[in-house]
Design an enzyme around this catalytic site. Structure first.
Site, mmCIF file in Angstrom:
data_model
loop_
_atom_site.group_PDB
_atom_site.id
_atom_site.type_symbol
_atom_site.label_atom_id
_atom_site.label_comp_id
_atom_site.label_asym_id
_atom_site.label_seq_id
_atom_site.Cartn_x
_atom_site.Cartn_y
_atom_site.Cartn_z
ATOM 1 N N ASP A 1 0.838 -1.161 -0.140
ATOM 2 C CA ASP A 1 0.050 0.097 0.003
ATOM 3 C C ASP A 1 0.827 1.350 -0.249
ATOM 4 O O ASP A 1 2.061 1.089 0.352
ATOM 5 C CB ASP A 1 -0.969 0.040 1.227
ATOM 6 C CG ASP A 1 -2.233 0.926 0.888
ATOM 7 O OD1 ASP A 1 -1.995 1.748 0.139
ATOM 8 O OD2 ASP A 1 -3.045 1.013 1.632
HETATM 9 C C1 BGC Z 1 -5.009 3.424 0.114
HETATM 10 C C2 BGC Z 1 -5.162 2.222 -1.222
HETATM 11 C C3 BGC Z 1 -4.848 2.885 -2.372
HETATM 12 C C4 BGC Z 1 -3.452 3.614 -2.579
HETATM 13 C C5 BGC Z 1 -3.114 4.387 -3.811
HETATM 14 C C6 BGC Z 1 -3.640 4.213 -0.168
HETATM 15 O O1 BGC Z 1 -3.689 5.131 0.631
HETATM 16 O O2 BGC Z 1 -4.862 2.602 1.248
HETATM 17 O O3 BGC Z 1 -6.369 1.710 -1.319
HETATM 18 O O4 BGC Z 1 -4.847 2.064 -3.683
HETATM 19 O O5 BGC Z 1 -3.697 4.610 -1.536
HETATM 20 O O6 BGC Z 1 -4.204 5.495 -4.080
#
Ligand code: BGC
Length: 739
Positions: free
Chosen positions: A231
């Site tokens: 993530d």
């Molecule tokens: C989120 C993810 C997301 C990623 C990219 C993170 O803050 O938890 O679900 O895909 O950002 O935007």
């Protein structure tokens, strides 16, 4: 990419390898031009593309290219419809292809453990089976179009506060049966190209550095052969992550991440084989996704908008409809109330936020579809008190046949990035619902919300329609259901408790900033309310229709290792509609902590009025399994199970007992620690008790003695207290174990 990944790997320097295992910027993997290795684009998100062309961020702050905003996972899950999820996936795949996106960052399949978790809107359900089935269909849909998914967030990312650091502390059985389960199903059934490792630690070990999770379970046990990416910002130690089996750090810390990996290899802290494994997996993925690029990636936004409308209206849940206030009749005079009617909340906040193609207004759709409509704003969504607005709405409500009142949470109270602390709607909305229901008998509350809502006014209103976050077609879809063009068929994928304090995590959720202790264990959602016999406001699986369905003739037949269920379903009302036939299994056998029942199959069935269908449903072994922590394996026990078929978890219409005779013996070995009670209970020992001296004496002793319960609570090794010799006890144990 022209060359074979294995050959390419041989040509890469250590620095080049290290550059491949982290992103080059927010949304791209690193390219190595001299070797013709292209970069891949990764883009959010589950309910529509959020491709950022200009300034980038992971929180949905900057604008992205225009895209269709489909219903959020909270709503689409209520369809209980695998086909709908596959269709959604395919359309998202089309959109991704047309924008040159290789990997779509979704679906989100975390379990809804607490109704207060801020990101529940992005996840499907509190139930792992439903989540796994819907998630697998979505993944197949996207990947059918040559685009990879990223199954997220692996794993136990069930709260937003301190999400980067708070440790999810879970015992192994609930971890396997509840939190890992949907991931396992989807990995095995739909083969996602990538998995996104979540921010949080699990039992004290950061997921992004957890080799047990990322290598032993995911790859060695489940056979996952795609890549694990982090993530955004989840990696604390780049080299430790590679060592654990995390292939791609996103977005990466630029040169710092690469340098850390290079140095760890040079200092023998990271085996070059581990780095090579990750690089090879990344190269294979790049090859696979560039091979998959479609020649005609065009997609028709108008058609997708129409599909979004169908998906949304077929998922909305009619929670309550006393005296059939809905559907709206042609001659009803209508008062529409609420800022949300005109300025709807159609999607969640944060990384899933889409720059929607065109958001429709419920109010405009009602006004153009109905002749006698008056509108009052009633309240400010930003919670500013305004007596003038509410008084005007009250006056108008006195004159209308029916009031359709739109209520819900503003994004400021519900989004990715923080948890909620109440299930109550803003005070000005709750008050207005109460006041209006005192002057009008036919109030329809239409809810727009990310997750569970508390309803202090539940008994004052006749009708409640749950539309969750319906996406850009919120206007058309809501009106379709209100007027009955679409007969609602959605079922709740989460339990609505009476009070937030009733929910199983009430004592632990967000109690500490360091540890989140999953003390409710297996008893998440309906598994808890069932066991506690605690009536919820609305149970899991609940949802009404404008017609009625009758269930008859449940038969269960064992065939080639499966149980084949048939049930006769009839539409007994006046309009066509769909019903979700839900199958729960109640384990009567295993001597373990277990829920009363668990969802193990479902089927959505469409019926014309008076039509009857024989619905056939197959239950395989997985419906009867539990995870044995001692054996580190799934297990089925021989014995009795109830197959319960119904219209919700609290509305079981038909039950049939089945007996399994192929699994593990339920009866453990008899030892000197075995209690007399456990011996007396066992059918297979009845003969032995009736025919041996030991058994007969035991029977006589216990007989109908008023102390029988006390005597039964004695283990064999203390049977001397009942007058047996050690030799007699030993002889009995030996015979019992011969069985
Ligand atoms: C989120 C993810 C997301 C990623 C990219 C993170 O803050 O938890 O679900 O895909 O950002 O935007």
């Amino acid at each position: 990419m022209n060359q074979d990944p294995e050959k390419l790997l041989e040509q890469l320097s250590l620095e080049e390898k290290a550059s491949l295992v982290s992103g080059t910027d927010f949304w791209y993997t690193t390219a190595i031009e001299c070797l013709d290795i292209p970069s891949l684009n990764l883009t959010d998100g589950p309910a529509g593309l959020r491709k950022q062309a200009g300034d980038s961020d992971a929180l949905g702050l900057n604008k992205s290219v225009e895209a269709i905003n489909f219903p959020a996972a909270n709503l689409i899950a209520c369809s209980f419809d695998r086909k709908a999820l596959q269709e959604l996936g395919e359309r998202l795949g089309n959109a991704a292809q047309s924008e040159d996106v290789s990997i779509l960052l979704g679906p989100g399949i975390n379990i809804k453990r607490s109704p207060l978790a801020g990101r529940n809107f992005e996840f499907f359900s509190e139930d792992p089976y439903l989540t796994g089935e819907l998630g697998a269909a979505y993944v197949k849909g996207v990947q059918n179009k040559g685009v990879g998914v990223s199954l997220k967030h692996f794993v136990a990312n069930n709260r937003e506060n301190q999400r980067f650091t708070v440790s999810s502390n879970i015992e192994e059985r609930p971890l396997r049966e509840i939190y890992l389960h949907a991931f396992e199903t989807i990995v095995k059934d739909a083969h996602p190209y990538t998995i996104m490792c979540s921010y949080n630690p699990l039992n004290g070990v950061l997921n992004a550095q957890n080799r047990t999770l990322l290598t032993d379970i995911l790859r060695n046990e489940w056979g996952f052969d795609g890549i694990v990416l982090s993530d955004w910002g989840a990696v604390a130690d780049s080299a430790a992550s590679v060592q654990a089996g995390m292939d791609l750090e996103m977005p990466g810390k630029g040169k710092a991440s690469q340098q850390a990996v290079v140095e760890a290899v040079q200092n023998n802290q990271l085996a070059v084989e581990d780095l090579d494994n990750s690089v090879l997996r990344i190269l294979k993925l790049i090859q696979q996704l560039t091979d998959n690029a479609q020649t005609d990636p065009s997609y028709d936004k108008e058609k997708q908008h129409e599909l979004a409308r169908v998906l949304a209206s077929n998922s909305m849940v009619l929670l309550k409809n006393d005296e059939q206030v809905l559907p709206i009749k042609e001659d009803d005079s209508l008062l529409v109330v609420g800022e949300l009617a005109d300025n709807p909340r159609s999607q969640g906040g944060g990384s899933s936020h889409v720059n929607a193609y065109k958001v429709s207004s419920p109010l405009e759709n009602i006004q153009s579809g109905h002749s006698n409509v008056h509108f009052e704003q009633g309240y400010h969504l930003d919670q500013t008190a305004d007596k003038n607005l509410s008084s005007k709405a009250l006056e108008a409500a006195k004159k209308a046949d029916k009031v359709v009142l739109f209520a819900g949470f503003p994004e400021s109270l519900e989004s990715e990035g923080f948890d909620k602390d109440s299930l109550l709607l803003p005070e000005n909305q709750n008050r207005l619902i109460q006041e209006i229901s005192q002057v009008n008998d036919n109030v329809v509350v239409v809810l727009q919300n990310g997750s569970v809502v508390a309803m202090p006014w539940i008994h004052q209103v006749k009708t409640i329609l749950e539309t969750y976050l319906a996406g850009e077609t919120v206007g058309e879809a809501t009106w379709d259901v209100l007027k009955g063009t679409v007969n609602p068929s959605g079922k709740l994928a989460e339990t609505f408790p009476q009070r937030v304090e009733d929910n199983p995590t009430a004592l632990t959720f967000n109690a500490s900033t360091i540890d989140e202790n999953y003390r409710e264990g297996l008893f998440v959602g309906y598994r808890y309310y069932d066991k506690k016999k605690l009536a919820p406001l609305f149970p899991f699986g609940h949802g009404l229709s404008y017609t009625t369905f009758a269930y008859q003739d449940l038969t269960v037949e064992e065939k080639e290792n499966n149980f084949i269920l048939t049930v006769t379903l009839s539409n007994t009302g006046k309009v066509a509609g769909s019903e979700v036939v839900q199958v729960y299994i109640s384990n009567q056998t295993s001597n373990i902590e277990k829920p009363e029942k668990e969802l193990k199959q479902f089927e959505k069935v469409y019926l014309e009025p008076n039509e009857t269908k024989k619905v056939k449903i197959v239950l395989d072994d997985s419906a009867f399994m539990w995870y044995n922590v001692d054996k580190k394996d799934w297990q089925i026990d021989d014995g009795s199970y109830l197959v319960q078929v119904g219209s919700s978890s609290a509305d079981i219409r038909l039950t049939q007992e089945v007996t399994i005779q192929k699994g593990t013996k339920t009866h453990p070995e008899v030892t000197s620690d075995t209690y007399i009670a456990d011996i007396m209970k066992r059918d297979d020992l009845k003969d032995l008790i009736a025919t041996t001296e030991f058994g007969k004496t035991l029977n006589n002793l216990i007989g109908d003695d008023s102390n029988s319960k006390m005597l039964e609570n004695i283990p064999l090794r203390a049977a001397e207290m009942m007058g047996f010799s050690p030799a007699q006890v030993k002889a009995f144990i030996d015979k019992a174990n011969e069985k």
